[in-house]
Design a protein around this motif. Structure first.
Motif: not given
Length: 338
Positions: A161-173, A245-258
């Motif tokens: 499985x290839x993981x991408x953070x892209x859809x996590x950022x999109x979901x948060x947005x 805008x969301x990516x800039x403020x949620x890097x930490x949250x997305x990293x932990x989620x991933x």
């Protein structure tokens, strides 16, 4: 042969280099490696390597490659600083540890190797764990071949499985935009306070839904699976334009989620590939850490220049033109030309 006619429509820089490449193939001097129609149509790392070898002594190609290398390095530095700023902000909020316990990194020198060779080397180092499931992180500068290597690993590793953070950022947005719509306020960074961001993150979960791993969005009146909206709702303009805008403020949250999602999949026997920058991958716990390296950074520019030449050729050269050039190459080199 009229090389210029084959280059109509290309941007001025690529047009000039590609025209010279074609004129060289019309000359009596044989290319250093055979460039054929079949090789061109493959459009992979073997094609790029053949182009690089063929024009290794050409000063025009060298200048083109240097321009590409300088641009790549500049963009990498800019992106790295933006990412570092997001991580510093997450550390300041207590979301991320300032000093994560990073496991040793295995560096793989990709110079002179095909993507198949690089992938094979990595799989060999994984050993038996590849059959039971593991998390593999792959880092390195742009142009070192991470994406191509990941594609090869996908074919080699079972249950991959290839993981991408892209859809996590999109979901948060999507959640952030929906929140602002419900509150009747324009979307802005100021509207997404730390408290609001924490609330949005709680609306995301990862697990098995309908027997398959997926990201679930539940909250703000939404109840969606990312796999079902990845190419529709998550691609809407109201989402896309607000991702930075969301990516800039949620890097930490997305990293932990991933990191949590990767561990869930590994525990279920999957091989999880995570490709990106060391700043984020350092927060993923795994003993399987690889970095692709090139001792000579100029090779990065050569690869990108070769890729652009290849793309230009595939787009602009007709089958008939390829046959003509191939015949010219056969006359001078015995095994076709571009």
């Amino acid at each position: 042969m009229n090389a210029t006619s084959l280059c109509v429509g290309l941007d001025q820089t690529v047009r000039g280099y590609f025209a010279q490449a074609l004129s060289m193939l019309d000359s009596s001097a044989p290319p250093l490696v055979p460039l054929s129609r079949a090789l061109l149509k493959r459009g992979d790392d073997s094609t790029s390597n053949a182009i690089i070898a063929a024009f290794a002594c050409d000063s025009t190609f060298a200048a083109f490659a240097k321009n590409e290398m300088d641009g790549i390095i500049a963009r990498d530095d800019e992106d790295a600083e933006k990412l570092a700023a997001g991580i510093r902000e997450a550390v300041a909020r207590g979301v991320l540890d300032p000093n994560p316990p990073v496991e040793p990194v295995c560096k793989v020198n990709v110079a002179g190797k095909s993507a198949d060779q690089v992938a094979g080397e990595i799989v060999a180092k994984l050993g038996a764990e590849a059959s039971t499931g593991c998390v593999l992180v792959l880092q390195g500068l742009s142009g070192t071949g991470k994406g191509t290597t990941v594609s090869k690993l996908e074919m080699l590793l079972p249950k991959c499985v290839c993981w991408s953070n892209g859809n996590v950022f999109r979901s948060l947005t999507l959640l952030a935009v929906t929140h602002c719509e419900k509150e009747g306020v324009p979307f802005s960074a100021e509207a997404i306070t730390p408290a609001v961001l924490a609330k949005l993150v709680k609306c995301l979960s990862f697990g098995k839904f309908g027997g398959k791993f997926d990201i679930r969005i539940k909250g703000m009146g939404l109840d969606l699976l990312v796999s079902e909206i990845a190419n529709t709702t998550l691609k809407e303009p109201r989402v896309g334009k607000n991702i930075p805008t969301i990516a800039k403020m949620s890097q930490g949250e997305v990293i932990k989620f991933a990191a949590g999602a990767a561990e869930q999949m590994r525990s279920a026997g999957h091989n999880v590939l995570m490709e990106g920058r060391s700043q984020t991958l350092d927060y993923v716990r795994t003993p399987h850490r690889f970095e692709l390296t090139l001792p000579d950074p100029s090779v990065i520019g050569q690869r990108r220049a070769a890729q652009r030449m290849m793309a230009a050729a595939l787009q602009e050269v007709s089958d008939a033109d390829l046959s003509v050039v191939g015949a010219a190459g056969e006359a001078g080199a015995g095994d076709a030309g571009l």
